[in-house]
Design a protein around this motif. Structure first.
Motif, mmCIF file in Angstrom:
data_model
loop_
_atom_site.group_PDB
_atom_site.id
_atom_site.type_symbol
_atom_site.label_atom_id
_atom_site.label_comp_id
_atom_site.label_asym_id
_atom_site.label_seq_id
_atom_site.Cartn_x
_atom_site.Cartn_y
_atom_site.Cartn_z
ATOM 1 N N ARG A 95 0.833 -1.200 0.000
ATOM 2 C CA ARG A 95 0.000 0.000 0.000
ATOM 3 C C ARG A 95 0.875 1.261 0.000
ATOM 4 O O ARG A 95 0.800 2.081 -0.904
ATOM 5 C CB ARG A 95 -0.926 0.000 1.221
ATOM 6 C CG ARG A 95 -1.933 -1.141 1.219
ATOM 7 C CD ARG A 95 -2.795 -1.120 2.490
ATOM 8 N NE ARG A 95 -3.698 -2.268 2.537
ATOM 9 C CZ ARG A 95 -4.464 -2.555 3.588
ATOM 10 N NH1 ARG A 95 -4.458 -1.763 4.666
ATOM 11 N NH2 ARG A 95 -5.251 -3.631 3.554
ATOM 12 N N TYR A 96 1.715 1.386 1.005
ATOM 13 C CA TYR A 96 2.559 2.577 1.132
ATOM 14 C C TYR A 96 3.668 2.588 0.079
ATOM 15 O O TYR A 96 3.969 3.626 -0.513
ATOM 16 C CB TYR A 96 3.162 2.627 2.533
ATOM 17 C CG TYR A 96 4.006 3.852 2.807
ATOM 18 C CD1 TYR A 96 3.409 5.056 3.201
ATOM 19 C CD2 TYR A 96 5.390 3.803 2.687
ATOM 20 C CE1 TYR A 96 4.171 6.176 3.450
ATOM 21 C CE2 TYR A 96 6.173 4.922 2.946
ATOM 22 C CZ TYR A 96 5.566 6.103 3.324
ATOM 23 O OH TYR A 96 6.318 7.219 3.564
ATOM 24 N N ASP A 129 -0.820 -2.129 12.600
ATOM 25 C CA ASP A 129 -0.854 -0.961 11.718
ATOM 26 C C ASP A 129 -0.882 0.330 12.517
ATOM 27 O O ASP A 129 -0.251 1.329 12.145
ATOM 28 C CB ASP A 129 -2.097 -1.008 10.809
ATOM 29 C CG ASP A 129 -2.069 -2.184 9.843
ATOM 30 O OD1 ASP A 129 -1.104 -2.971 9.894
ATOM 31 O OD2 ASP A 129 -3.016 -2.315 9.046
ATOM 32 N N CYS A 134 1.489 6.461 9.797
ATOM 33 C CA CYS A 134 0.834 6.141 8.535
ATOM 34 C C CYS A 134 0.448 4.655 8.556
ATOM 35 O O CYS A 134 1.319 3.784 8.549
ATOM 36 C CB CYS A 134 1.765 6.441 7.363
ATOM 37 S SG CYS A 134 1.097 5.978 5.758
ATOM 38 N N ARG A 135 -0.848 4.370 8.607
ATOM 39 C CA ARG A 135 -1.305 2.984 8.723
ATOM 40 C C ARG A 135 -0.935 2.152 7.500
ATOM 41 O O ARG A 135 -0.691 0.944 7.624
ATOM 42 C CB ARG A 135 -2.825 2.958 8.943
ATOM 43 C CG ARG A 135 -3.263 3.562 10.273
ATOM 44 C CD ARG A 135 -4.787 3.565 10.390
ATOM 45 N NE ARG A 135 -5.311 2.214 10.508
ATOM 46 C CZ ARG A 135 -5.535 1.602 11.678
ATOM 47 N NH1 ARG A 135 -5.286 2.231 12.812
ATOM 48 N NH2 ARG A 135 -6.038 0.390 11.695
ATOM 49 N N GLU A 136 -0.884 2.794 6.327
ATOM 50 C CA GLU A 136 -0.494 2.065 5.126
ATOM 51 C C GLU A 136 0.956 1.573 5.246
ATOM 52 O O GLU A 136 1.292 0.463 4.831
ATOM 53 C CB GLU A 136 -0.641 2.950 3.880
ATOM 54 C CG GLU A 136 -2.072 3.188 3.444
ATOM 55 C CD GLU A 136 -2.766 4.231 4.305
ATOM 56 O OE1 GLU A 136 -2.055 4.935 5.068
ATOM 57 O OE2 GLU A 136 -4.011 4.331 4.231
ATOM 58 N N LYS A 137 1.801 2.405 5.820
ATOM 59 C CA LYS A 137 3.189 2.000 6.036
ATOM 60 C C LYS A 137 3.265 0.877 7.070
ATOM 61 O O LYS A 137 4.047 -0.076 6.929
ATOM 62 C CB LYS A 137 4.028 3.195 6.514
ATOM 63 C CG LYS A 137 5.524 2.910 6.573
ATOM 64 C CD LYS A 137 6.306 4.181 6.896
ATOM 65 C CE LYS A 137 7.800 3.935 6.838
ATOM 66 N NZ LYS A 137 8.574 5.183 7.132
ATOM 67 N N ASP A 140 2.399 -2.383 5.397
ATOM 68 C CA ASP A 140 3.493 -2.925 4.586
ATOM 69 C C ASP A 140 4.615 -3.496 5.457
ATOM 70 O O ASP A 140 5.181 -4.543 5.132
ATOM 71 C CB ASP A 140 4.056 -1.839 3.668
ATOM 72 C CG ASP A 140 3.109 -1.506 2.521
ATOM 73 O OD1 ASP A 140 2.025 -2.122 2.450
ATOM 74 O OD2 ASP A 140 3.465 -0.637 1.701
#
Length: 218
Positions: A95-96, A129, A134-137, A140
């Motif tokens: 994602r990130y 997360d 940053c939850r996307e990071k 990942d």
């Protein structure tokens, strides 16, 4: 003679014939300290430099050989992380980092992050997360760490944090075996190796746990 060398001199004289390990961050640093000891006339009989990883190998070496487990170098860990990143990106699982070029520099940064997390005893199961701004990071990193752990398990590899964790589980059996070799249970603890740890170095959490466990928190 500085305070550290003076302390080593006192311990060396008091425990002349007992095994003593000077725990150092690297063998080069250990050699420098030993040269200082020699120049200062400190008695270094039965004193040897050893790193936390070296201590872990002494404890877990037989287990590794019996189970055919290999210990990864840092370079191999980097290559594995880079391969996993490429696979995750090609599979559309990121994602990130989805739009970023998977360069060796990015792989090195993420490999270093995995190392730091693992040296704190943090596994993918404990990584959430929401631990990241940053939850996307966070997604990942958790996925990358899980894939990395699975890869090591599947290929019978251990990285340095994994080796330290394994050694921690084997310390009680290792100490019991040493006590048995010594013979007299009453004198066993007095004849256990002494671990000398410089206070000027900041150890990683897993390194510190292993050192303290070997030294029986003394």
């Amino acid at each position: 003679m500085n305070l550290f060398l003076s302390s080593l001199a006192i311990i060396g004289e008091k425990y002349l014939f007992q095994d003593k390990y000077l725990v150092v961050p690297g063998y080069q640093a250990g050699n420098v300290l030993f040269k200082d000891l020699i120049r200062s006339g400190v008695n270094w009989v039965n004193l040897r430099p050893e790193t936390p990883i070296g201590l872990a190998l002494r404890i877990a070496g037989e287990h590794l050989a019996r189970h055919r487990i290999s210990v990864l170098s840092g370079n191999l860990s980097l290559i594995i992380v880079e391969e996993i990143l490429l696979k995750l990106q090609e599979g559309g699982n990121l994602r990130y980092f989805t739009g970023q070029n998977i360069t060796q520099g990015l792989a090195a940064a993420l490999s270093s992050a995995i190392f730091e997390l693992s040296m704190c005893g943090i596994s993918s199961d404990a990584l959430l997360d929401e631990h990241f701004i940053c939850r996307e990071k966070g997604h990942d990193m958790k996925l990358l760490l899980q894939e990395y752990e699975d890869y090591l398990l599947e290929h019978s590899y251990l990285d340095q944090p994994g080796l330290l964790s394994l050694a921690l589980t084997l310390v009680p059996a290792h100490q019991a075996e040493d006590a048995g070799d010594i013979g007299d249970i009453g004198d066993a603890e007095d004849d256990q190796p002494i671990y000398l740890v410089p206070s000027f170095h900041q150890w990683k959490p897993l390194e510190n746990k292993l050192i303290r466990k070997l030294a029986r928190d003394r």
